[in-house]
Design a protein around this motif. Structure first.
Motif, PDB file in Angstrom:
ATOM      1  N   UNK A  89       0.814  -1.572  -0.001  1.00  0.00           N
ATOM      2  CA  UNK A  89      -0.107  -0.111  -0.302  1.00  0.00           C
ATOM      3  C   UNK A  89       1.253   1.062  -0.072  1.00  0.00           C
ATOM      4  N   UNK A  90       0.420   2.884  -0.898  1.00  0.00           N
ATOM      5  CA  UNK A  90       1.613   3.093  -1.353  1.00  0.00           C
ATOM      6  C   UNK A  90       1.685   4.763   0.179  1.00  0.00           C
ATOM      7  N   UNK A  91      -0.074   4.789   1.247  1.00  0.00           N
ATOM      8  CA  UNK A  91       0.534   5.269   2.068  1.00  0.00           C
ATOM      9  C   UNK A  91       0.729   4.507   3.173  1.00  0.00           C
ATOM     10  N   UNK A  92       0.490   3.540   3.383  1.00  0.00           N
ATOM     11  CA  UNK A  92       0.444   3.582   4.815  1.00  0.00           C
ATOM     12  C   UNK A  92       2.198   2.361   4.601  1.00  0.00           C
ATOM     13  N   UNK A 135     -14.516  16.054   8.557  1.00  0.00           N
ATOM     14  CA  UNK A 135     -14.940  16.933   9.575  1.00  0.00           C
ATOM     15  C   UNK A 135     -12.993  18.042   9.306  1.00  0.00           C
ATOM     16  N   UNK A 136     -12.125  16.718   9.714  1.00  0.00           N
ATOM     17  CA  UNK A 136     -10.751  16.974   8.887  1.00  0.00           C
ATOM     18  C   UNK A 136     -10.063  17.598   8.184  1.00  0.00           C
ATOM     19  N   UNK A 137     -10.649  16.229   7.054  1.00  0.00           N
ATOM     20  CA  UNK A 137     -10.200  16.645   5.073  1.00  0.00           C
ATOM     21  C   UNK A 137      -9.178  15.214   5.467  1.00  0.00           C
ATOM     22  N   UNK A 138      -9.007  14.750   4.226  1.00  0.00           N
ATOM     23  CA  UNK A 138      -8.377  13.904   3.894  1.00  0.00           C
ATOM     24  C   UNK A 138      -7.138  13.436   3.425  1.00  0.00           C
ATOM     25  N   UNK A 139      -6.435  14.796   4.383  1.00  0.00           N
ATOM     26  CA  UNK A 139      -5.087  14.642   4.941  1.00  0.00           C
ATOM     27  C   UNK A 139      -4.702  14.328   5.814  1.00  0.00           C
ATOM     28  N   UNK A 140      -5.814  14.759   7.079  1.00  0.00           N
ATOM     29  CA  UNK A 140      -6.024  14.258   8.570  1.00  0.00           C
ATOM     30  C   UNK A 140      -6.492  12.946   8.594  1.00  0.00           C
ATOM     31  N   UNK A 141      -7.137  12.200   7.555  1.00  0.00           N
ATOM     32  CA  UNK A 141      -7.775  10.754   8.087  1.00  0.00           C
ATOM     33  C   UNK A 141      -6.220   9.884   6.877  1.00  0.00           C
ATOM     34  N   UNK A 142      -5.333  10.523   6.321  1.00  0.00           N
ATOM     35  CA  UNK A 142      -4.377  10.091   5.473  1.00  0.00           C
ATOM     36  C   UNK A 142      -3.359  10.058   6.846  1.00  0.00           C
ATOM     37  N   UNK A 143      -3.235  10.529   7.312  1.00  0.00           N
ATOM     38  CA  UNK A 143      -2.234  10.621   8.461  1.00  0.00           C
ATOM     39  C   UNK A 143      -3.004   9.494   9.341  1.00  0.00           C
ATOM     40  N   UNK A 144      -4.238   9.254   9.824  1.00  0.00           N
ATOM     41  CA  UNK A 144      -4.701   8.555  11.376  1.00  0.00           C
ATOM     42  C   UNK A 144      -4.326   7.295  10.262  1.00  0.00           C
ATOM     43  N   UNK A 148      -1.584   4.639  12.426  1.00  0.00           N
ATOM     44  CA  UNK A 148      -2.148   3.297  13.021  1.00  0.00           C
ATOM     45  C   UNK A 148      -1.737   2.318  11.733  1.00  0.00           C
ATOM     46  N   UNK A 149      -0.879   2.028  11.109  1.00  0.00           N
ATOM     47  CA  UNK A 149      -0.399   1.543  10.659  1.00  0.00           C
ATOM     48  C   UNK A 149       0.948   0.791  11.012  1.00  0.00           C
ATOM     49  N   UNK A 150       1.523   2.395  11.409  1.00  0.00           N
ATOM     50  CA  UNK A 150       2.951   1.642  12.448  1.00  0.00           C
ATOM     51  C   UNK A 150       2.761   1.775  13.449  1.00  0.00           C
ATOM     52  N   UNK A 151       1.279   1.630  14.303  1.00  0.00           N
ATOM     53  CA  UNK A 151       1.426   1.091  15.451  1.00  0.00           C
ATOM     54  C   UNK A 151       0.470  -0.916  15.929  1.00  0.00           C
ATOM     55  N   UNK A 152       0.275  -0.841  14.309  1.00  0.00           N
ATOM     56  CA  UNK A 152       0.420  -1.847  13.605  1.00  0.00           C
ATOM     57  C   UNK A 152       1.479  -2.718  13.719  1.00  0.00           C
ATOM     58  N   UNK A 153       2.166  -2.088  12.791  1.00  0.00           N
ATOM     59  CA  UNK A 153       3.639  -2.837  12.423  1.00  0.00           C
ATOM     60  C   UNK A 153       4.575  -3.447  13.351  1.00  0.00           C
ATOM     61  N   UNK A 154       4.240  -1.972  15.032  1.00  0.00           N
ATOM     62  CA  UNK A 154       4.900  -2.261  16.650  1.00  0.00           C
ATOM     63  C   UNK A 154       4.685  -3.816  16.567  1.00  0.00           C
ATOM     64  N   UNK A 155       3.294  -3.928  16.109  1.00  0.00           N
ATOM     65  CA  UNK A 155       2.735  -5.471  17.148  1.00  0.00           C
ATOM     66  C   UNK A 155       3.160  -6.606  16.457  1.00  0.00           C
ATOM     67  N   UNK A 167      -9.257   1.257   2.791  1.00  0.00           N
ATOM     68  CA  UNK A 167      -9.977   2.091   3.478  1.00  0.00           C
ATOM     69  C   UNK A 167      -9.599   1.999   4.580  1.00  0.00           C
ATOM     70  N   UNK A 168      -9.832   2.189   5.287  1.00  0.00           N
ATOM     71  CA  UNK A 168      -9.696   1.984   6.538  1.00  0.00           C
ATOM     72  C   UNK A 168      -9.891   0.191   7.368  1.00  0.00           C
ATOM     73  N   UNK A 169      -9.720  -1.006   7.082  1.00  0.00           N
ATOM     74  CA  UNK A 169      -9.595  -1.860   7.351  1.00  0.00           C
ATOM     75  C   UNK A 169      -8.180  -2.278   7.312  1.00  0.00           C
ATOM     76  N   UNK A 170      -7.661  -3.603   7.714  1.00  0.00           N
ATOM     77  CA  UNK A 170      -6.592  -3.512   8.521  1.00  0.00           C
ATOM     78  C   UNK A 170      -6.949  -5.320   8.268  1.00  0.00           C
ATOM     79  N   UNK A 171      -5.179  -6.296   8.555  1.00  0.00           N
ATOM     80  CA  UNK A 171      -5.849  -7.564   8.832  1.00  0.00           C
ATOM     81  C   UNK A 171      -4.087  -7.957   9.390  1.00  0.00           C
ATOM     82  N   UNK A 172      -4.290  -8.327  10.647  1.00  0.00           N
ATOM     83  CA  UNK A 172      -3.339  -8.845  11.179  1.00  0.00           C
ATOM     84  C   UNK A 172      -3.292 -10.895  11.094  1.00  0.00           C
ATOM     85  N   UNK A 173      -2.000 -11.276  10.483  1.00  0.00           N
ATOM     86  CA  UNK A 173      -1.924 -12.805  11.182  1.00  0.00           C
ATOM     87  C   UNK A 173      -0.727 -13.129  11.595  1.00  0.00           C
TER      88      UNK A 173
END
Length: 181
Positions: A89-92, A135-144, A148-155, A167-173
């Motif tokens: 994924x290019x964003x995360x 409410x905050x715009x897509x740039x803020x949504x991208x930062x969220x 989240x991707x960074x925190x999941x990657x740490x786990x 979108x906003x769906x993630x999976x961990x295996x």
């Protein structure tokens, strides 16, 4: 040129070094042949002309080999970038669905080899994510999403999978951990 130098450093310069060695061998062969032209010349023609022609051919061959080596480096770099775009994924920077499909078989094989009794899966879907974008715009949504991707990657461990499904769906295996954990 910058991308070429980065590829050269990343790969240890094998392709360029290989091309350079081939050029050096070719030049040595041609120089040895040209040295023969300095021997007494008994034919019709100018010995200096044959030496110049050989030197020109050697130069052309050297340029062609260096060009080929550079193209090999650029091609390798482009293939790696294409693979990254296809599987990440290019964003995360997380695996996408295609990357997940390609890596899941390896995870399954490793679990069988290690005798792991199960593969665990967690699906994460952020609630009210649309409200953040509205409410905050897509740039803020991208930062969220990035955070989240960074925190999941740490786990997850290096051999586990962390995937952005879309979108906003993630999976961990992961394997080797009881499901209740």
């Amino acid at each position: 040129l910058r991308d070429l130098l980065q590829a050269y450093r990343a790969e240890g310069g094998f392709a360029l070094a290989f091309g350079t060695v081939l050029i050096a061998l070719l030049l040595m062969r041609l120089v040895l042949r040209a040295g023969i032209a300095f021997l007494p010349f008994d034919g019709d023609g100018d010995p200096d002309l044959s030496v110049n022609a050989i030197a020109l051919l050697a130069f052309i061959a050297a340029l062609a080999m260096q060009g080929f080596a550079i193209l090999m480096l650029i091609n390798d770099d482009l293939q790696k970038k294409m693979l990254a775009l296809a599987e990440y994924d290019e964003l995360t920077g997380l695996l996408n669905r295609r990357g997940m499909a390609n890596r899941f078989k390896r995870l399954l094989d490793r679990a069988r080899r290690d005798g792991a009794p199960q593969i665990n899966l967690a699906i994460i879907d952020m609630d009210h994510f649309k409200a953040i974008n509205d409410r905050l715009g897509h740039a803020a949504g991208d930062q969220v999403l990035i955070e989240l991707a960074k925190r999941l990657q740490e786990l997850v461990r290096p051999n586990d999978l962390c995937v952005r499904l879309g979108g906003e769906e993630f999976a961990l295996f992961w394997t080797g951990v009881p499901a209740d954990m």
